[in-house]
Design an enzyme around this catalytic site. Structure first.
Site, PDB file in Angstrom:
ATOM      1  N   GLY A  95       0.829  -1.193   0.000  1.00  0.00           N
ATOM      2  CA  GLY A  95       0.000   0.000   0.000  1.00  0.00           C
ATOM      3  C   GLY A  95       0.860   1.238   0.000  1.00  0.00           C
ATOM      4  O   GLY A  95       2.040   1.169   0.362  1.00  0.00           O
ATOM      5  N   CYS A 120       5.238  -6.318   1.653  1.00  0.00           N
ATOM      6  CA  CYS A 120       5.615  -4.908   1.653  1.00  0.00           C
ATOM      7  C   CYS A 120       4.913  -4.147   2.777  1.00  0.00           C
ATOM      8  O   CYS A 120       5.247  -4.359   3.929  1.00  0.00           O
ATOM      9  CB  CYS A 120       5.373  -4.295   0.268  1.00  0.00           C
ATOM     10  SG  CYS A 120       6.409  -2.845   0.006  1.00  0.00           S
ATOM     11  N   TYR A 121       3.922  -3.301   2.481  1.00  0.00           N
ATOM     12  CA  TYR A 121       3.197  -2.632   3.570  1.00  0.00           C
ATOM     13  C   TYR A 121       2.685  -3.685   4.552  1.00  0.00           C
ATOM     14  O   TYR A 121       2.702  -3.473   5.768  1.00  0.00           O
ATOM     15  CB  TYR A 121       2.017  -1.823   3.018  1.00  0.00           C
ATOM     16  CG  TYR A 121       1.309  -0.969   4.056  1.00  0.00           C
ATOM     17  CD1 TYR A 121       1.626   0.369   4.211  1.00  0.00           C
ATOM     18  CD2 TYR A 121       0.327  -1.510   4.883  1.00  0.00           C
ATOM     19  CE1 TYR A 121       0.990   1.151   5.164  1.00  0.00           C
ATOM     20  CE2 TYR A 121      -0.318  -0.742   5.843  1.00  0.00           C
ATOM     21  CZ  TYR A 121       0.018   0.595   5.978  1.00  0.00           C
ATOM     22  OH  TYR A 121      -0.609   1.366   6.927  1.00  0.00           O
ATOM     23  N   HIS A 176       7.736  -7.933  -3.773  1.00  0.00           N
ATOM     24  CA  HIS A 176       6.413  -8.264  -4.319  1.00  0.00           C
ATOM     25  C   HIS A 176       6.452  -9.579  -5.106  1.00  0.00           C
ATOM     26  O   HIS A 176       6.931  -9.604  -6.239  1.00  0.00           O
ATOM     27  CB  HIS A 176       5.931  -7.142  -5.244  1.00  0.00           C
ATOM     28  CG  HIS A 176       5.505  -5.914  -4.501  1.00  0.00           C
ATOM     29  ND1 HIS A 176       4.242  -5.765  -3.978  1.00  0.00           N
ATOM     30  CD2 HIS A 176       6.182  -4.794  -4.172  1.00  0.00           C
ATOM     31  CE1 HIS A 176       4.148  -4.602  -3.361  1.00  0.00           C
ATOM     32  NE2 HIS A 176       5.324  -3.979  -3.466  1.00  0.00           N
ATOM     33  N   GLU A 192       3.933 -11.118  -6.326  1.00  0.00           N
ATOM     34  CA  GLU A 192       2.775 -11.222  -7.227  1.00  0.00           C
ATOM     35  C   GLU A 192       3.041 -10.647  -8.622  1.00  0.00           C
ATOM     36  O   GLU A 192       2.279 -10.888  -9.539  1.00  0.00           O
ATOM     37  CB  GLU A 192       1.551 -10.541  -6.594  1.00  0.00           C
ATOM     38  CG  GLU A 192       1.613  -9.007  -6.470  1.00  0.00           C
ATOM     39  CD  GLU A 192       2.332  -8.508  -5.220  1.00  0.00           C
ATOM     40  OE1 GLU A 192       3.204  -9.236  -4.692  1.00  0.00           O
ATOM     41  OE2 GLU A 192       2.041  -7.378  -4.786  1.00  0.00           O
ATOM     42  N   ASP A 197     -18.623 -12.027 -22.189  1.00  0.00           N
ATOM     43  CA  ASP A 197     -19.258 -12.088 -20.873  1.00  0.00           C
ATOM     44  C   ASP A 197     -20.744 -12.390 -20.967  1.00  0.00           C
ATOM     45  O   ASP A 197     -21.253 -13.265 -20.279  1.00  0.00           O
ATOM     46  CB  ASP A 197     -19.046 -10.766 -20.111  1.00  0.00           C
ATOM     47  CG  ASP A 197     -17.578 -10.388 -20.036  1.00  0.00           C
ATOM     48  OD1 ASP A 197     -16.735 -11.282 -20.253  1.00  0.00           O
ATOM     49  OD2 ASP A 197     -17.292  -9.207 -19.789  1.00  0.00           O
ATOM     50  N   LYS A 216     -11.541 -12.296 -16.164  1.00  0.00           N
ATOM     51  CA  LYS A 216     -11.847 -12.512 -17.574  1.00  0.00           C
ATOM     52  C   LYS A 216     -11.338 -13.868 -18.098  1.00  0.00           C
ATOM     53  O   LYS A 216     -12.047 -14.573 -18.812  1.00  0.00           O
ATOM     54  CB  LYS A 216     -11.221 -11.391 -18.412  1.00  0.00           C
ATOM     55  CG  LYS A 216     -11.680 -11.355 -19.847  1.00  0.00           C
ATOM     56  CD  LYS A 216     -12.896 -10.492 -19.975  1.00  0.00           C
ATOM     57  CE  LYS A 216     -13.372 -10.369 -21.403  1.00  0.00           C
ATOM     58  NZ  LYS A 216     -14.514  -9.450 -21.476  1.00  0.00           N
TER      59      LYS A 216
HETATM   60  N1  GLN Z   1       4.557   2.773   1.896  1.00  0.00           N
HETATM   61  C1  GLN Z   1       5.382   1.670   2.265  1.00  0.00           C
HETATM   62  C2  GLN Z   1       6.840   1.929   1.905  1.00  0.00           C
HETATM   63  O1  GLN Z   1       7.122   2.830   1.137  1.00  0.00           O
HETATM   64  C3  GLN Z   1       4.911   0.380   1.603  1.00  0.00           C
HETATM   65  C4  GLN Z   1       5.115   0.347   0.126  1.00  0.00           C
HETATM   66  C5  GLN Z   1       4.460  -0.837  -0.542  1.00  0.00           C
HETATM   67  O2  GLN Z   1       3.672  -1.542   0.065  1.00  0.00           O
HETATM   68  N2  GLN Z   1       4.734  -1.027  -1.817  1.00  0.00           N
HETATM   69  O3  GLN Z   1       7.702   1.230   2.404  1.00  0.00           O
END
Ligand code: GLN
Length: 545
Positions: A69, A96-97, A191, A193, A250, A401
């Site tokens: 986030g 991450c966040y 990340h 994903e 769809d 999709k």
């Molecule tokens: N804002 C947080 C950071 O900058 C998390 C970033 C993120 O989740 N991509 O570390």
């Protein structure tokens, strides 16, 4: 737009029948990809905003993923997860966040780093870390000691959260991977994903399958059968459903599914607005009725649309006219169908309106938009169901999709239809710049048909996300035979995109381009010039108007 068909009245939502990983969204642009990666592993996953109160959740997830986030966990208005999440006794993975949120919950040791870390990074994996607990190594099982990952963060953990061990490091992130010593809590700074983390799928699989022990039984085959049962229960033994079909993927898949569930008690309506592709109404009728057995009424309203569109060149006005006229006609037709249908002895009232909402629309309406943003209310396209006092039925609302396409194949829908490029609701009216006339419609239909035919012949159709011809405003000079002709200009556009939010022009080779331009110039009467439009989105859009 979204109006849920409601969990209360819903007899069997997928999270009740399939093991589900809950993804809590903190507003990252990648959150939906976590859900997709899980679904690709045949593990069912749903996304909810990070503010979800667990007490309000009617089902128990097999595991929880906290997304990335844009916020900083230490900021006064930063979003935080319901602390009940940590009492649920299910595995948790923070990305991450999400990692920073787990650390924040376990001692608040997160602060701004000196430098943002953005892009590729080399991850060093220490599967057991400094821990004697066996479970801590499970997240990185089967992975090499060094791997390439994608980072996007500015904050960092200032020290190890209480009770955790380090399972991965990178040059700039000494806590790039952490695992709780007792509980199955894991956090990663990168990340997994995104495709920029090549082995990210293994990390997600290790979490969902090995750690959460989620069953990999989310297949379209299994979903289809359960969905058919769900529709039957929801509609009841006599209930009837009406819905609009366009020939697109769809609505075709949704219509076929309804037909499998309730047969002729599903009434499909196709409105021919006169600005469809060449022979489209005929072809849709053929495929849906003869091919798929769907109970379909085609309303030829092209004259009514065209007379209302006459002389209108403002794109917004064109859209409004087409949208409103569509609603009027659909409603008139629905009344006729209802009268007939309700007079047949064993059938009940038409109570439901079929809508082909997909999961990305649902995600869009529930994704976390930040503390300061008030969530906007969503409305249905045109508000038809409310206007007609019908309840919504949305059998595709849990699907991406590609899942809809898979289900289409399972339902026996021909491949060329299942893989079809999208077509806008206002049709060719927004691919004709300026006012719409019968002659312009004919020209754009024929040019489009040649372009698509050549694309298919060259085997490029599935590589391209959307391709079409448009008719430009104004005229240009050409020579036809010995005569100068003041004729029309056709623009051809083909784009490649994964989500239609951004798009790149498809690059044809020059032989292909010359061939298509030549054919259109020679075969479509009234065209003197063919242009290729190669702007990306942004700054351009995919459609012209
Ligand atoms: N804002 C947080 C950071 O900058 C998390 C970033 C993120 O989740 N991509 O570390």
């Amino acid at each position: 737009g979204i109006v849920s068909n409601g969990s209360a009245s819903d007899p069997a939502p997928p999270h009740d029948t399939f093991d589900t990983i809950l993804v809590l969204d903190f507003g990252s642009q990648y959150t939906h990809l976590i859900t997709r990666r899980l679904r690709e592993l045949n593990v069912y996953s749903e996304m909810l905003p990070c503010t979800q109160k667990l007490a309000d959740l009617s089902w128990k997830p097999k595991g929880i993923i906290l997304s990335g986030g844009p916020y900083s966990v230490y900021a006064p208005d930063a979003p935080h997860v319901d602390p009940e999440v940590f009492k649920l006794d299910v595995p948790i993975l923070g990305i991450c966040y999400g990692l920073q949120e787990i650390a924040w919950h376990h001692g608040k040791n997160v602060l701004a780093g000196e430098k943002r870390e953005y892009g590729h990074a080399a991850l060093n994996i220490h599967p057991h870390g400094n821990s004697k607990q066996a479970h801590v190594s499970r997240l990185f099982e089967g992975l090499p000691d060094d791997m390439d990952v994608w980072m996007s963060h500015g904050d960092k953990l200032s020290r190890m959260p209480n009770g955790f061990a380090t399972i991965a490091t990178s040059t700039h992130s000494p806590y790039a991977g952490i695992a709780h010593e007792e509980k199955e809590y894991y956090g990663i700074q990168f990340h997994p994903e995104v495709t920029h983390t090549p082995k990210g799928g293994v990390v997600i699989k290790n979490f969902a399958v090995n750690i959460c022990r989620a069953q990999q039984n989310w297949t379209m085959e299994a979903f289809k059968d359960k969905e058919i049962m769900r529709i039957r229960k929801l509609v009841g033994e006599k209930g009837q459903v009406i819905g609009a079909v366009s020939g697109g993927v769809d609505s075709t898949v949704a219509a076929k599914l309804m037909h499998e569930a309730i047969g002729d008690r599903f009434h499909a309506v196709m409105v021919d607005n006169g600005v469809l592709r060449k022979d489209e109404a005929k072809q849709v009728k053929k495929t849906l009725t003869e091919g798929l057995g769907v109970n379909l009424t085609v309303v030829d309203a092209s004259e009514r649309f065209l007379s209302l569109l006459k002389g209108v060149s403002d794109p917004e006005k064109k859209r409004k006219i087409i949208g409103n006229t569509f609603i009027d006609i659909f409603e008139e037709e629905a009344k006729k169908i209802a009268q007939k249908a309700e007079n047949t002895p064993k059938a009940g009232k038409i109570e439901y309106f079929l809508q082909g909402t997909l999961y990305p629309d649902v995600i869009e309406s529930i994704s976390f938009k930040g503390p300061s943003v008030t969530i906007k209310t969503h409305h249905n396209v045109g508000g038809l169901p409310e206007k007609m006092n019908l309840k919504l039925i949305e059998p595709l609302r849990e699907l991406f999709k590609d899942e809809v396409r898979k289900m289409g194949v399972d339902l026996g829908i021909p491949a060329h239809l299942v893989g079809r490029h999208p077509f806008p609701g206002p049709g060719l009216a927004i691919r004709i710049i300026g006012d719409v006339t019968l002659e312009k419609i004919r020209i754009v239909q024929e040019a489009d048909s040649i372009f698509i035919e050549e694309i298919r012949k060259a085997g490029l159709y599935d590589e391209i996300s959307q391709a079409f011809a448009a008719l430009m405003a104004g005229r240009s000079v050409g020579v036809v035979g010995d005569n100068r002709l003041h004729g029309y200009i056709i623009a051809l556009r083909a784009v490649v995109t994964t989500d239609f939010m951004t798009a790149d022009a498809y690059e044809f080779d020059s032989a292909f381009r010359k061939r298509v331009a030549g054919r259109i110039g020679n075969e479509v009467q009234g065209v003197v010039r063919v242009l290729y439009e190669e702007t990306s989105k942004p700054p351009s859009t995919i459609e012209f108007e």
